[in-house]
Design an enzyme around this catalytic site. Sequence first.
Site, PDB file in Angstrom:
ATOM      1  N   ASP A 107       0.851  -1.203   0.000  1.00 49.13           N
ATOM      2  CA  ASP A 107       0.000   0.000   0.000  1.00 49.13           C
ATOM      3  C   ASP A 107       0.878   1.241   0.000  1.00 49.13           C
ATOM      4  O   ASP A 107       2.066   1.187   0.345  1.00 49.13           O
ATOM      5  CB  ASP A 107      -0.963   0.009   1.197  1.00 49.13           C
ATOM      6  CG  ASP A 107      -0.252   0.100   2.551  1.00 49.13           C
ATOM      7  OD1 ASP A 107       0.851  -0.487   2.699  1.00 49.13           O
ATOM      8  OD2 ASP A 107      -0.787   0.752   3.468  1.00 49.13           O
ATOM      9  N   GLU A 114       0.037  -0.998   5.889  1.00 48.39           N
ATOM     10  CA  GLU A 114       1.111  -0.411   6.700  1.00 48.39           C
ATOM     11  C   GLU A 114       0.913   1.079   6.854  1.00 48.39           C
ATOM     12  O   GLU A 114       1.107   1.639   7.937  1.00 48.39           O
ATOM     13  CB  GLU A 114       2.479  -0.709   6.060  1.00 48.39           C
ATOM     14  CG  GLU A 114       3.655  -0.531   7.013  1.00 48.39           C
ATOM     15  CD  GLU A 114       4.153   0.904   7.143  1.00 48.39           C
ATOM     16  OE1 GLU A 114       4.871   1.195   8.100  1.00 48.39           O
ATOM     17  OE2 GLU A 114       3.807   1.749   6.281  1.00 48.39           O
ATOM     18  N   THR A 134     -16.856  36.485   7.933  1.00 47.95           N
ATOM     19  CA  THR A 134     -16.888  36.747   9.371  1.00 47.95           C
ATOM     20  C   THR A 134     -17.730  35.669  10.046  1.00 47.95           C
ATOM     21  O   THR A 134     -18.950  35.703  10.023  1.00 47.95           O
ATOM     22  CB  THR A 134     -17.472  38.146   9.653  1.00 47.95           C
ATOM     23  OG1 THR A 134     -18.666  38.312   8.874  1.00 47.95           O
ATOM     24  CG2 THR A 134     -16.486  39.242   9.271  1.00 47.95           C
TER      25      THR A 134
HETATM   26  N1  BES Z   1       8.658   3.120   5.501  1.00 50.80           N
HETATM   27  C1  BES Z   1       8.011   3.925   6.454  1.00 50.80           C
HETATM   28  C2  BES Z   1       8.723   3.954   7.790  1.00 50.80           C
HETATM   29  C3  BES Z   1      10.048   4.624   7.786  1.00 50.80           C
HETATM   30  C4  BES Z   1      10.233   5.821   7.140  1.00 50.80           C
HETATM   31  C5  BES Z   1      11.092   4.053   8.441  1.00 50.80           C
HETATM   32  C6  BES Z   1      11.472   6.420   7.132  1.00 50.80           C
HETATM   33  C7  BES Z   1      12.295   4.655   8.464  1.00 50.80           C
HETATM   34  C8  BES Z   1      12.505   5.841   7.798  1.00 50.80           C
HETATM   35  C9  BES Z   1       6.606   3.426   6.657  1.00 50.80           C
HETATM   36  O1  BES Z   1       5.963   3.137   5.443  1.00 50.80           O
HETATM   37  C10 BES Z   1       5.795   4.503   7.302  1.00 50.80           C
HETATM   38  O2  BES Z   1       5.582   5.517   6.705  1.00 50.80           O
HETATM   39  N2  BES Z   1       5.315   4.235   8.505  1.00 50.80           N
HETATM   40  C11 BES Z   1       4.392   5.079   9.144  1.00 50.80           C
HETATM   41  C12 BES Z   1       3.731   4.236  10.181  1.00 50.80           C
HETATM   42  C13 BES Z   1       2.410   4.704  10.647  1.00 50.80           C
HETATM   43  C14 BES Z   1       1.425   4.923   9.554  1.00 50.80           C
HETATM   44  C15 BES Z   1       1.896   3.757  11.695  1.00 50.80           C
HETATM   45  C16 BES Z   1       5.090   6.265   9.762  1.00 50.80           C
HETATM   46  O3  BES Z   1       6.247   6.160  10.180  1.00 50.80           O
HETATM   47  O4  BES Z   1       4.472   7.317   9.809  1.00 50.80           O
HETATM   48 MN    MN Z   2       7.142   2.025   4.238  1.00 48.98          MN
HETATM   49 MN    MN Z   3       5.305   5.082   4.593  1.00 51.99          MN
END
Ligand code: BES
Ligand code: MN
Ligand code: MN
Length: 459
Positions: free
Chosen positions: A88, A153, A315
């Site tokens: 996703d 995710e 307003t």
């Molecule tokens: N791949 C990311 C996590 C990430 C980003 C790890 C940069 C290390 C460096 C993951 O897809 C993500 O975006 N996770 C979300 C999790 C949340 C939706 C629970 C996040 O970190 O915001």
């Molecule tokens: Mn990711």
């Molecule tokens: Mn992400």
Amino acid sequence: MDKVIDFINVNREKYLDELKALLAIPSISALPDHSDDVKRCAAWCADEMRRIGLEHVHLIDTPGFPVVYGDWLGAPGAPTILFYGHYDVQPVDPLELWESPPFEATIRDGEIYARGSADDKGQVFMHLKAVEAHLTQNGRLPVNMKLILEGEEEVGSVNLDDFIRAHKSELAADLVVISDTSMFDRGVPSICYGLRGLVYCQIDLRGSKGDLHSGVFGGAVANPSFVLAQMIAQMKDRSGRIKIPGFYDDVRPMEEAERQAWAQLSFSEKKYRKDFGIPRLFGEAGYTTLERTWARPTLEVNGLLAGFTGEGAKTVLPALAMAKISMRLVPDQDPGKIADLFEAYVRKITPKTVDLKLTRMHGGKPWMTAFDNPFVQAAGRAIERGFGRKPIFTREGGSIPVVSTFQEELGLPSVLFGVGLPDENAHAPNEKLDVSNFHNGIIASAYLYEEIAHSGAPA
Ligand code: BES
Ligand code: MN
Ligand code: MN
């Protein structure tokens, strides 16, 4: 191995075309309008996994989007890798800021631009190509592999913990491999040994039944946007410290050795400011930028909505104000406990002039591991063979909720080897993935399975 690597080099261009097809599917898990696309993407991944020779490929339903499963278990006695990734992607707004359409992958200046290119489709595909290279060239993998691809995710993996608990024996393995993080810098491959956790909440304040004329009522009725701003202003002090009582109680202090190691990394705050257009850095006093993002918790306002935001002037005394607020957590903070502390504090600072609705959205635990285990060492050698340079060890500020679940429910260590870059625009317009990192990542992944097979770790 030579045959495998030659095959990867020969197919370099073809891989990009194949990846483009995956990137064309707008599998945005957050938007109900795209739910068919998310399912179509799961089916696409399953087809591709079957095509490259994985076995037992099927979709496993969850209350949300399906998990794609596939395996290859023909190496008895060798270790078993549980590979995790997500198919996703994040929404693409604001669309007008994209220089090329988000779901028509475009290569410019050695970068592949598309939503999901780095996070996480490109990195998942990298492993599928490494698996394919082994299976077509050798008819086998050096290790056993089970692959699970998640479709939720980006919306907090809300159904994944249950999924893992329900399939413990099928998911039994020796280690988890994930490519969903970043390299420290261009040319600096990295292994990530820590992630922050997350608590996400929404605050809705109501000050009246409906919007009111701000001349007729203004001055006599509390304005929820004003109240919300005052509440938010009480969440952090001027030096960036979070004011929620008890918030820091379980924060594991940084070790001196870790601080020293990070101080050695070549990180320029000036370049960071310039790259991201930041006038001046801000954060908790007494910590560097890396420490603030990798090892310290934070509270951020992700969005605010109140009143009239159109062109011109109206307003009005708005009836409602809303804020989305999230907190990034570090070991040993617990998301449930932090959500309770946040809720208690918000209730305490909400004046009686408004009605409060507080919604808990999703969360995830922080994660951290020692990096002296044989699998991490094996990954280090594989990365060196793929990138021509030893990886450095980093923590990251982002979250991948399932990593701590793998540890707690399955007792598995995770190796996080990512090939994104800090300026890859994940979650933002013009997300991109460096084409040579993608290519070297396929080679490193192919070596990774080989190195893990010979890591000497008990299978
Ligand atoms: N791949 C990311 C996590 C990430 C980003 C790890 C940069 C290390 C460096 C993951 O897809 C993500 O975006 N996770 C979300 C999790 C949340 C939706 C629970 C996040 O970190 O915001
Ligand atoms: Mn990711
Ligand atoms: Mn992400």
